[in-house]
Design an enzyme around this catalytic site. Structure first.
Site, PDB file in Angstrom:
ATOM      1  N   ARG A 209       0.623  -1.121  -0.094  1.00  0.00           N
ATOM      2  CA  ARG A 209      -0.033   0.093  -0.064  1.00  0.00           C
ATOM      3  C   ARG A 209       0.958   1.280   0.302  1.00  0.00           C
ATOM      4  O   ARG A 209       1.422   1.581   1.147  1.00  0.00           O
ATOM      5  CB  ARG A 209      -1.111  -0.185   1.165  1.00  0.00           C
TER       6      ARG A 209
ATOM      7  N   HIS B 111      -7.020   1.133  -6.539  1.00  0.00           N
ATOM      8  CA  HIS B 111      -7.412   0.354  -5.563  1.00  0.00           C
ATOM      9  C   HIS B 111      -8.254  -1.243  -6.182  1.00  0.00           C
ATOM     10  O   HIS B 111      -9.482  -1.243  -5.840  1.00  0.00           O
ATOM     11  CB  HIS B 111      -8.476   1.031  -4.541  1.00  0.00           C
TER      12      HIS B 111
ATOM     13  N   GLN C 152     -10.204  -3.606  -3.792  1.00  0.00           N
ATOM     14  CA  GLN C 152     -11.377  -3.131  -3.354  1.00  0.00           C
ATOM     15  C   GLN C 152     -12.328  -3.430  -4.821  1.00  0.00           C
ATOM     16  O   GLN C 152     -13.479  -3.778  -4.547  1.00  0.00           O
ATOM     17  CB  GLN C 152     -11.253  -1.551  -3.109  1.00  0.00           C
TER      18      GLN C 152
ATOM     19  N   ASP D  16     -17.357   7.464  -1.812  1.00  0.00           N
ATOM     20  CA  ASP D  16     -15.912   7.095  -1.248  1.00  0.00           C
ATOM     21  C   ASP D  16     -15.558   8.499  -0.441  1.00  0.00           C
ATOM     22  O   ASP D  16     -16.493   9.665  -0.699  1.00  0.00           O
ATOM     23  CB  ASP D  16     -14.563   6.860  -1.884  1.00  0.00           C
TER      24      ASP D  16
ATOM     25  N   CYS E  78     -16.348   1.804   0.125  1.00  0.00           N
ATOM     26  CA  CYS E  78     -15.319   0.989   0.572  1.00  0.00           C
ATOM     27  C   CYS E  78     -14.659   0.843   1.835  1.00  0.00           C
ATOM     28  O   CYS E  78     -14.340   0.122   2.594  1.00  0.00           O
ATOM     29  CB  CYS E  78     -14.092   1.415  -0.066  1.00  0.00           C
TER      30      CYS E  78
ATOM     31  N   ARG F 123     -13.690  -8.556   1.022  1.00  0.00           N
ATOM     32  CA  ARG F 123     -12.223  -8.345   0.733  1.00  0.00           C
ATOM     33  C   ARG F 123     -11.605  -9.565   1.196  1.00  0.00           C
ATOM     34  O   ARG F 123     -10.702 -10.021   0.407  1.00  0.00           O
ATOM     35  CB  ARG F 123     -11.957  -7.334   1.595  1.00  0.00           C
TER      36      ARG F 123
HETATM   37  N1   CP Z   1     -11.370  -0.262   2.287  1.00  0.00           N
HETATM   38  C1   CP Z   1     -10.229  -0.420   2.499  1.00  0.00           C
HETATM   39  O1   CP Z   1      -9.152  -0.430   1.815  1.00  0.00           O
HETATM   40  O2   CP Z   1     -10.141  -0.144   3.780  1.00  0.00           O
HETATM   41  P1   CP Z   1      -8.754  -0.039   4.495  1.00  0.00           P
HETATM   42  O3   CP Z   1      -8.218   1.333   4.309  1.00  0.00           O
HETATM   43  O4   CP Z   1      -9.104  -0.246   6.068  1.00  0.00           O
HETATM   44  O5   CP Z   1      -7.832  -1.000   4.276  1.00  0.00           O
HETATM   45  N1  NVA Z   2      -9.997   6.764  -1.485  1.00  0.00           N
HETATM   46  C1  NVA Z   2      -9.586   6.286  -0.263  1.00  0.00           C
HETATM   47  C2  NVA Z   2      -9.734   4.615   0.018  1.00  0.00           C
HETATM   48  C3  NVA Z   2      -9.675   4.311   1.221  1.00  0.00           C
HETATM   49  C4  NVA Z   2      -9.863   2.808   1.701  1.00  0.00           C
HETATM   50  C5  NVA Z   2      -8.078   6.480   0.148  1.00  0.00           C
HETATM   51  O1  NVA Z   2      -7.368   6.479  -0.632  1.00  0.00           O
HETATM   52  O2  NVA Z   2      -7.885   7.054   1.303  1.00  0.00           O
END
Ligand code: CP
Ligand code: NVA
Length: 330
Positions: free
Chosen positions: A110, A137, A140, A233, A272, A300
């Site tokens: 990440r 993502h 997701q 989101d 998400c 997930r």
């Molecule tokens: N939706 C999602 O990716 O959640 P987290 O940021 O908690 O991993």
């Molecule tokens: N768009 C959000 C998604 C979190 C799961 C972010 O990048 O923070």
């Protein structure tokens, strides 16, 4: 139960869904459904496989579901906390890849910069999965669409998915996948917050090939009309915390509330998570009967178990089933 067939999968990594076909995505759904149907039953499928989880940002769902997912399949995970040190700062990303590939079988990253997860994948000889970058993502989107696949008995084609809010990473991965599966998609953002141009172009190509619509509008009511699923989101993603106030003002008319849901065709509400009640969505909608956000969170786990199994076992050929062998085995 027989283990799902994970052989002959054409990808080594999951960095982006842009180069995954509808068939690849359907394969994830079918393996995920088989693993979900017997969630403790495949505890040797990835026996002894080791996963590295490299996270530059916070996470609840992604970290938990990858860690638990590999354990349920017989493997183990090591978490590398990079929240206080960006990738590439202490040593180059290629060097990191060449170290990790000597110790682990698969990597989830990440990252802030999309190019860092792409670079890890380019240099590591083991599979790399994008656990969210500033651009995409993909895990997701797979869980989102798996959930709709379950809710609609596999009939995604012809349904209208509407994404309202910021044209961000979550939106981009949905754009990479939903039109390929034959879904109409409408993205609704304020001016200046449209999705990435290249992502829109590739979604447009997929929509054209499938004969479905792909639209962009700045009117939430116009977008929501006839929708079968409404997705939103956060307005400020991780890394954009400084813009939170400014964005709250820009996005004020883009909140998903009960009134907006009334324009839809009895749509599911999707997010998400984490969500902010009173900002991008009202508590009434998020906690209401049309919300499927926790089904998505659960999926997930199942979708990512499927992705890990396909990437790790997919380089092998399917077991031979020639008549001669069947005879010998009989
Ligand atoms: N939706 C999602 O990716 O959640 P987290 O940021 O908690 O991993
Ligand atoms: N768009 C959000 C998604 C979190 C799961 C972010 O990048 O923070």
């Amino acid at each position: 139960m027989t283990a799902p067939d994970c052989s002959n999968f054409p990808h080594q990594d999951l960095v982006s869904l842009a180069d995954w076909t509808a068939e690849d995505i359907q394969r994830v759904f079918s393996v995920a459904c088989a693993l979900k149907a017997d969630r403790e039953g495949f505890n040797t499928l990835l026996s002894g496989k080791r996963l590295a989880l490299i996270f530059e940002k916070d996470s609840l769902r992604t970290r938990m579901t990858f860690d638990l997912g590999i354990q349920q399949l017989g493997g183990s995970a090591v978490y590398l906390d990079h929240r206080h040190e960006r990738l590439g700062a202490r040593e180059s990303v290629p060097d990191m890849a060449h170290n990790l590939e000597r110790w682990v079988d698969i990597i989830v990253a990440r990252t802030y910069r999309h190019r860092h997860v792409a670079e890890l994948a380019d240099h590591a000889s083991v599979p790399v999965i994008n656990g969210l970058s500033d651009l995409l993502h993909p895990c997701q989107a797979l869980a989102d669409l798996l959930t709709l696949h379950e809710k609609w008995d596999g009939q995604l084609a012809g349904k209208k998915l509407v994404y309202i809010g910021d044209g961000n990473n979550t939106c981009h991965s949905l754009l990479h996948a939903a039109p390929k599966l034959g879904m109409h998609m409408t993205v609704c953002t304020p001016e200046g917050y449209e999705p990435n141009f290249k992502v829109m172009e590739s979604a447009r190509d997929a929509a054209r090939a499938m004969g479905v619509s792909l639209e962009h509008t700045s009117s939430p009511q116009e977008a929501a009309t006839g929708a079968h699923a409404i997705y939103t989101d956060v307005w400020a993603s991780m890394g954009q915390e400084d813009e939170t106030e400014e964005r709250a003002a820009v996005f004020i008319d883009y909140q998903v509330d009960e009134d907006l849901m009334s324009y839809t065709d009895d749509a599911f509400f999707m997010h998400c998570l984490p969500a902010h009640r009173g900002q991008e969505v009202t508590a009434g909608v998020l906690d209401g009967p049309s919300s499927i956000v926790f089904d998505i969170a659960e999926n997930r786990l199942h979708a990512q178990k499927a992705v890990m199994a396909l990437l790790l076992l997919g380089q092998s050929a399917a077991p031979a089933t020639t008549p001669e062998l069947a005879e010998v085995n009989a």
